[in-house]
Design a protein around this motif. Sequence first.
Motif, PDB file in Angstrom:
ATOM      1  N   PHE A  11       0.993 -14.375 -16.175  1.00 55.37           N
ATOM      2  CA  PHE A  11      -0.239 -15.100 -15.838  1.00 55.37           C
ATOM      3  C   PHE A  11      -0.028 -15.933 -14.589  1.00 55.37           C
ATOM      4  O   PHE A  11       1.031 -16.541 -14.402  1.00 55.37           O
ATOM      5  N   ARG A  12      -1.050 -15.972 -13.716  1.00 52.89           N
ATOM      6  CA  ARG A  12      -1.041 -16.851 -12.554  1.00 52.89           C
ATOM      7  C   ARG A  12      -2.039 -17.990 -12.784  1.00 52.89           C
ATOM      8  O   ARG A  12      -3.186 -17.719 -13.156  1.00 52.89           O
ATOM      9  N   MET A  56      -3.081 -10.149  -6.748  1.00 54.81           N
ATOM     10  CA  MET A  56      -1.949  -9.278  -6.430  1.00 54.81           C
ATOM     11  C   MET A  56      -2.485  -7.890  -6.126  1.00 54.81           C
ATOM     12  O   MET A  56      -3.313  -7.371  -6.869  1.00 54.81           O
ATOM     13  N   ASP A  57      -2.022  -7.306  -5.043  1.00 51.22           N
ATOM     14  CA  ASP A  57      -2.356  -5.921  -4.699  1.00 51.22           C
ATOM     15  C   ASP A  57      -1.052  -5.160  -4.678  1.00 51.22           C
ATOM     16  O   ASP A  57      -0.259  -5.294  -3.734  1.00 51.22           O
ATOM     17  N   GLY A  58      -0.791  -4.397  -5.736  1.00 50.93           N
ATOM     18  CA  GLY A  58       0.528  -3.817  -5.896  1.00 50.93           C
ATOM     19  C   GLY A  58       1.533  -4.936  -6.110  1.00 50.93           C
ATOM     20  O   GLY A  58       1.366  -5.779  -6.984  1.00 50.93           O
ATOM     21  N   GLU A  59       2.562  -4.984  -5.286  1.00 53.59           N
ATOM     22  CA  GLU A  59       3.556  -6.052  -5.390  1.00 53.59           C
ATOM     23  C   GLU A  59       3.323  -7.152  -4.364  1.00 53.59           C
ATOM     24  O   GLU A  59       4.152  -8.058  -4.213  1.00 53.59           O
ATOM     25  N   THR A  60       2.179  -7.110  -3.660  1.00 53.30           N
ATOM     26  CA  THR A  60       1.877  -8.093  -2.624  1.00 53.30           C
ATOM     27  C   THR A  60       1.053  -9.236  -3.185  1.00 53.30           C
ATOM     28  O   THR A  60      -0.035  -9.025  -3.725  1.00 53.30           O
ATOM     29  N   ASP A  61       1.569 -10.454  -3.057  1.00 49.92           N
ATOM     30  CA  ASP A  61       0.868 -11.654  -3.503  1.00 49.92           C
ATOM     31  C   ASP A  61      -0.116 -12.070  -2.418  1.00 49.92           C
ATOM     32  O   ASP A  61       0.271 -12.374  -1.284  1.00 49.92           O
ATOM     33  N   LEU A  62      -1.403 -12.098  -2.771  1.00 54.30           N
ATOM     34  CA  LEU A  62      -2.452 -12.387  -1.796  1.00 54.30           C
ATOM     35  C   LEU A  62      -2.954 -13.827  -1.855  1.00 54.30           C
ATOM     36  O   LEU A  62      -3.835 -14.203  -1.073  1.00 54.30           O
ATOM     37  N   ARG A  63      -2.440 -14.639  -2.735  1.00 50.51           N
ATOM     38  CA  ARG A  63      -3.035 -15.944  -2.991  1.00 50.51           C
ATOM     39  C   ARG A  63      -3.003 -16.882  -1.779  1.00 50.51           C
ATOM     40  O   ARG A  63      -3.835 -17.785  -1.685  1.00 50.51           O
ATOM     41  N   ALA A  64      -2.086 -16.701  -0.873  1.00 46.10           N
ATOM     42  CA  ALA A  64      -2.001 -17.572   0.302  1.00 46.10           C
ATOM     43  C   ALA A  64      -2.908 -17.107   1.443  1.00 46.10           C
ATOM     44  O   ALA A  64      -3.014 -17.784   2.466  1.00 46.10           O
ATOM     45  N   LEU A  65      -3.577 -15.970   1.256  1.00 49.76           N
ATOM     46  CA  LEU A  65      -4.483 -15.458   2.286  1.00 49.76           C
ATOM     47  C   LEU A  65      -5.862 -16.096   2.143  1.00 49.76           C
ATOM     48  O   LEU A  65      -6.243 -16.550   1.072  1.00 49.76           O
ATOM     49  N   ASP A  77      -5.756   0.468 -15.135  1.00 51.42           N
ATOM     50  CA  ASP A  77      -4.900   1.516 -14.580  1.00 51.42           C
ATOM     51  C   ASP A  77      -4.685   1.261 -13.090  1.00 51.42           C
ATOM     52  O   ASP A  77      -5.225   1.965 -12.233  1.00 51.42           O
ATOM     53  N   PHE A  78      -3.928   0.214 -12.803  1.00 49.21           N
ATOM     54  CA  PHE A  78      -3.653  -0.154 -11.410  1.00 49.21           C
ATOM     55  C   PHE A  78      -2.397  -1.011 -11.381  1.00 49.21           C
ATOM     56  O   PHE A  78      -1.838  -1.353 -12.425  1.00 49.21           O
ATOM     57  N   GLU A  79      -1.955  -1.357 -10.190  1.00 51.17           N
ATOM     58  CA  GLU A  79      -0.858  -2.306 -10.019  1.00 51.17           C
ATOM     59  C   GLU A  79      -1.411  -3.521  -9.296  1.00 51.17           C
ATOM     60  O   GLU A  79      -1.797  -3.446  -8.128  1.00 51.17           O
ATOM     61  N   GLY A  80      -1.515  -4.649 -10.016  1.00 50.28           N
ATOM     62  CA  GLY A  80      -2.033  -5.843  -9.381  1.00 50.28           C
ATOM     63  C   GLY A  80      -2.569  -6.824 -10.398  1.00 50.28           C
ATOM     64  O   GLY A  80      -2.340  -6.693 -11.606  1.00 50.28           O
ATOM     65  N   ALA A  81      -3.301  -7.840  -9.900  1.00 47.67           N
ATOM     66  CA  ALA A  81      -3.888  -8.872 -10.757  1.00 47.67           C
ATOM     67  C   ALA A  81      -5.268  -9.226 -10.230  1.00 47.67           C
ATOM     68  O   ALA A  81      -5.424  -9.570  -9.054  1.00 47.67           O
ATOM     69  N   ILE A  82      -6.266  -9.123 -11.108  1.00 51.54           N
ATOM     70  CA  ILE A  82      -7.665  -9.378 -10.754  1.00 51.54           C
ATOM     71  C   ILE A  82      -8.147 -10.641 -11.454  1.00 51.54           C
ATOM     72  O   ILE A  82      -7.858 -10.860 -12.630  1.00 51.54           O
ATOM     73  N   ASP A  83      -8.870 -11.468 -10.728  1.00 49.49           N
ATOM     74  CA  ASP A  83      -9.571 -12.629 -11.282  1.00 49.49           C
ATOM     75  C   ASP A  83     -11.045 -12.229 -11.411  1.00 49.49           C
ATOM     76  O   ASP A  83     -11.652 -11.776 -10.432  1.00 49.49           O
ATOM     77  N   GLY A  84     -11.609 -12.371 -12.616  1.00 47.73           N
ATOM     78  CA  GLY A  84     -12.990 -11.937 -12.789  1.00 47.73           C
ATOM     79  C   GLY A  84     -13.641 -12.531 -14.012  1.00 47.73           C
ATOM     80  O   GLY A  84     -13.129 -13.479 -14.619  1.00 47.73           O
ATOM     81  N   GLU A  85     -14.772 -11.971 -14.390  1.00 52.70           N
ATOM     82  CA  GLU A  85     -15.544 -12.433 -15.531  1.00 52.70           C
ATOM     83  C   GLU A  85     -15.591 -11.334 -16.584  1.00 52.70           C
ATOM     84  O   GLU A  85     -15.924 -10.182 -16.267  1.00 52.70           O
TER      85      GLU A  85
END
Length: 541
Positions: free
Chosen positions: A206-207, A322-331, A271-279
Amino acid sequence: MSMRAFAHLLDRLSLTSSRNAKLILIQDHLRQTPDPDRGYALAALTGALSFNAAKPAFIRKAIEARMDPQLFAWSYDFVGDLAETVSLVWPAPSSRKWLGANRPPELSEVIDALHSASRPEVQRLIEGWLDALDPDGRWALLKLMTGGLRVGVSSRLAKQACANLGGVDIGEIEEIWHALAPPYGDLFAWLEGRSERPSPDAPGRFRPVMLAQPLDEEVDFQKLDPADYLAEWKWDGIRVQAVSERGERRLYTRTGDDISASFPDVVEALDFEGAIDGELLVLRDGALASFGDLQQRLNRKTVDAKLLAAFPAGIRAYDLLMDGETDLRALPFETRRARLEAFVASLKTSRIDLSPLQPFSTWKALAALRLEPPEGDARLSEGLMLKRRDSVYEPGRPKGPWFKWKRDPRLIDAVLMYAQRGHGKRSSFYSDYTFGVWREDEDGRRTLTPVGKAYFGFTDEELKQIDKFVRDHTIERFGPVRSVRADADVGLIFEVAFEGLQRSSRHKSGVAMRFPRINRIRWDKPAREADELATLEAMLD
């Protein structure tokens, strides 16, 4: 540490309403108690323990063998809590000795035994432990076994105590929490400076989430430039984080609770590699259903095929962490948004779609859109979200980057304070509810003040759930009325709808509602996030 020490902690927590006092109690306990017992205490407070072989039926079987079952049933009905009732009525032990010594068990001993014992062995162990313990110890034991401590401590509060113990930010605890396991020896070693911080690199973790500030139209629009913000609908579901990493798929609430088991249909779609924030919503053929439909799926440990088919759940995506193994939170959000659009477009499932942006050029144009949403899903939204184009994904509730702008001014979130037995067919249920909102006193303390009473707006099934909450969280009784625990960390929020509001000298709050009713039950929302009295005052006719 014996069960008596653990029971003493629970007893003091249950009698303390102050959040800061609870924090100090937990911090002191974690500081003074040796491993592994403090780790097991932490696991109990955060709900991280479960015992498959220990069932409430075993407890009832044990007590009904020692006292008249009808007398116990009457006692249970009066007290309203299984652990409390059994701890009070359990008879003094006979000459039979527990394991030959009749000594109170250690906390770690109880947990180890419950994890390894068979069901027949658990039955024998329960009876021996109850014989060896005093009423407080019996109460703590049974609460531990059934997984419902109910001492006014949320999982986040216990994590905050850990953070305070080590002088670190709670976000650092939350980032590594799902990579840890009881009794948390590596966590305490880090907090006490004896080792490095445990690695957060655990698949499916969890993030910590980013939250929005309420928008004050008169103040904020004078300071904000519409060109700096993007807008989207605030969907009427519950905020979730969907994570799929290296074969681990998890669905979390915004407070980090793992609800994967309750929504297997959604987890299967990750069925993906990453982390989504949603409702989290009920979506039928891409169309949004009401929150009432989603409520049919909430707070269920298991779901059958019929329920899955009738109320198919899905996610409307807000952000990509997260998109694959790339952390996008600082973008910047605008960059993350572009990545999110491409990410969702690549998915091969109808259970995850995109929350569309709403173009606007002026605040006046956006206000008109909020007042009159277009036909379709937008009619079921709660309002709008405003997000700065350049905002990074920052845990907590920072001021300025994100705003929530609710559409309906006649809805408030209030906390259940008192419950009274109903009449007729509801005479055995607590069905009349007094609720309150937060106000700040002269010393800066937040307390609840009653603002209304309602006794309809919920289904029979919801009535049973609320009744159980009332019985489990009763702190005082006044004849047919029960005072229910309601503080920043523990409380049940009602979304209350009403037709009008006026000043009233008869009510302590100074306001009176016209035709209040319970619009929905916010099981997912912590009590501290209920509305302020100032919100009601601003809505006065």
